[in-house]
Design an enzyme around this catalytic site. Structure first.
Site, PDB file in Angstrom:
ATOM      1  CD1 TRP A 103      -2.242  -2.105   1.901  1.00  0.00           C
ATOM      2  CD2 TRP A 103      -3.060  -1.157   0.043  1.00  0.00           C
ATOM      3  NE1 TRP A 103      -3.312  -2.855   1.473  1.00  0.00           N
ATOM      4  CE2 TRP A 103      -3.828  -2.301   0.340  1.00  0.00           C
ATOM      5  CE3 TRP A 103      -3.381  -0.400  -1.086  1.00  0.00           C
ATOM      6  CZ2 TRP A 103      -4.907  -2.710  -0.448  1.00  0.00           C
ATOM      7  CZ3 TRP A 103      -4.453  -0.800  -1.878  1.00  0.00           C
ATOM      8  CH2 TRP A 103      -5.196  -1.944  -1.558  1.00  0.00           C
ATOM      9  CG  ASP A 174      -3.105   4.230   3.863  1.00  0.00           C
ATOM     10  OD1 ASP A 174      -4.186   4.071   4.460  1.00  0.00           O
ATOM     11  OD2 ASP A 174      -2.715   3.486   2.941  1.00  0.00           O
ATOM     12  CE  LYS A 198      -8.523  -2.786   4.037  1.00  0.00           C
ATOM     13  NZ  LYS A 198      -7.753  -1.963   3.116  1.00  0.00           N
TER      14      LYS A 198
END
Ligand SMILES: *Cc1c(COP(=O)(O)O)cnc(C)c1O
Length: 362
Positions: A103, A174, A198
């Site tokens: 990511w 993030d 999530k």
């Protein structure tokens, strides 16, 4: 009704049952309005209340003061990968990125479209099995910001503490897979962003907490929808926002507050993770994928002695009502995603399953 099982999926992921029950009722009628939450105008009074209370509860939960805007956007965390540098990386400027997984690499790739990316540290030398030491970061001369990924969903590592950017740079995070899972000092962040699916709600809405002074800094001509200032000025309602997602996210903020806030969330998350890590450490049969000092409280990754046994583990677990344990294809093995809403009971059942599986296959 079909019974719910333990869902260890990495995202979209399990949501709190009381919130789902409330949302089920709100689908048919929001309060006593006689109109379902998805059917209300995003500019009407009932939705005014939904979005205002979602923002207020987010501020209370995360200790967000007036210096930061709270935005509800679309496009997922992945859209923040380009929106952040498009708005806030000057032409010819440099942003520092810490690479701790795929990511973070994706985030850095988008930033290169707008300026220079300097890698302040990377753990790719050992397949991202650890998080770099905060003291070992090597900054560029004058970065606009320092970006890091607070929890690495795929390998299962997590920063214990956020890094400190050099003077003049802001911190960008993030937090897609550990957002609001423990107390944080939001005043240390220029931007903190997460897709909801999530830890915070359903897919389709992205939480962005952004320091207000950065809104004046838009570095280049951008389409209206890509400017943070557009969304901040219009209270996330420049266009039609993801109304249902904002509603559910707001109910999850409220649920977290009712449970005791982020300190209590952290306590539970630590306890849940310890249950599974203890099961890994107790049996030589299992190997953890992440270094002990970098272990994630959100995504617990481990392997058995062989890929064949991994596949059997996943299949037998599934049959026992433990779903979604197959690891990411790049890591293999197993991954138990145990975000805020995942019940402690599921971690105990998994730990027992792991003991039994090791005993019968070890
Ligand atoms: C899932 C994930 C993303 C991607 O999120 P989307 O909302 O699907 O774009 C980004 N970063 C991390 C750390 C993630 O876990």
């Amino acid at each position: 009704m079909v019974e719910r099982i333990f869902n260890f999926a990495p995202g979209p992921a399990v949501l709190p049952l009381p919130v789902l029950e409330e949302a089920r009722d709100a689908l048919l009628s929001l309060g006593d309005s006689g109109i379902g939450v998805m059917e209300h105008s995003h500019r009407g009074g009932p939705f005014d209340e939904v979005i205002a209370s979602a923002e207020a509860d987010c501020r209370e939960l995360a200790g967000v003061g007036d210096d930061h805007a709270v935005l509800f956007l679309q496009g997922g965390a992945s859209s923040q990968f380009y929106m952040l540098p498009a708005n806030l990386l000057p032409e010819g400027g440099t942003a520092d990125y810490v690479l701790t997984g795929s990511w973070s690499k994706k985030a850095a790739k988008e930033a290169r479209l707008y300026g220079d990316v300097h890698v302040a540290a990377s753990s790719e030398d050992r397949d991202f099995a650890y998080v770099p030491d905060v003291a070992a970061l090597q900054f560029s001369d004058r970065p606009a910001y320092l970006h890091f990924t607070s929890n690495n969903t795929i390998v299962g590592t997590q920063w214990k503490q956020e890094p400190t950017p050099p003077d003049g740079a802001f911190l960008a995070c993030d937090a897609c897979s550990d957002a609001l899972s423990r107390p944080l000092d939001i005043s240390r962040y220029g931007i903190y962003y997460a897709g909801a699916q999530k830890n915070l709600g359903p897919s389709g809405v992205t939480l962005v907490i952004l320091r207000r002074d950065l809104l004046e800094r838009t570095e280049r001509e951008l389409p209206t929808m890509l400017r943070y200032a557009t969304h901040a000025e219009q209270g996330s309602r420049y266009n039609t926002p993801p109304t249902f997602g904002i509603y559910v996210m707001g109910r999850i903020f409220r649920w977290l507050l009712d449970q005791g806030g982020l300190a209590e969330a952290e306590r539970r998350n630590q306890e849940k993770a310890a249950t599974v890590y203890d099961a890994i450490d107790e049996a030589a049969f299992y190997q953890p994928a992440a270094d002990a000092d970098s272990r994630s409280l959100m995504n617990v990754t481990f392997r058995t002695p062989s890929p064949d046994l991994d596949a059997r583990f996943v299949a037998e677990a599934e049959a026992a009502g433990l779903s979604g344990l197959k690891g990411h294809r790049s890591v293999g093995g197993m991954r138990a995603s145990i975000y805020n809403a995942f019940p402690a009971e599921g971690c105990r059942v998994l730990a027992q399953f792991m003991k039994d599986f090791a005993a019968s296959h070890g």
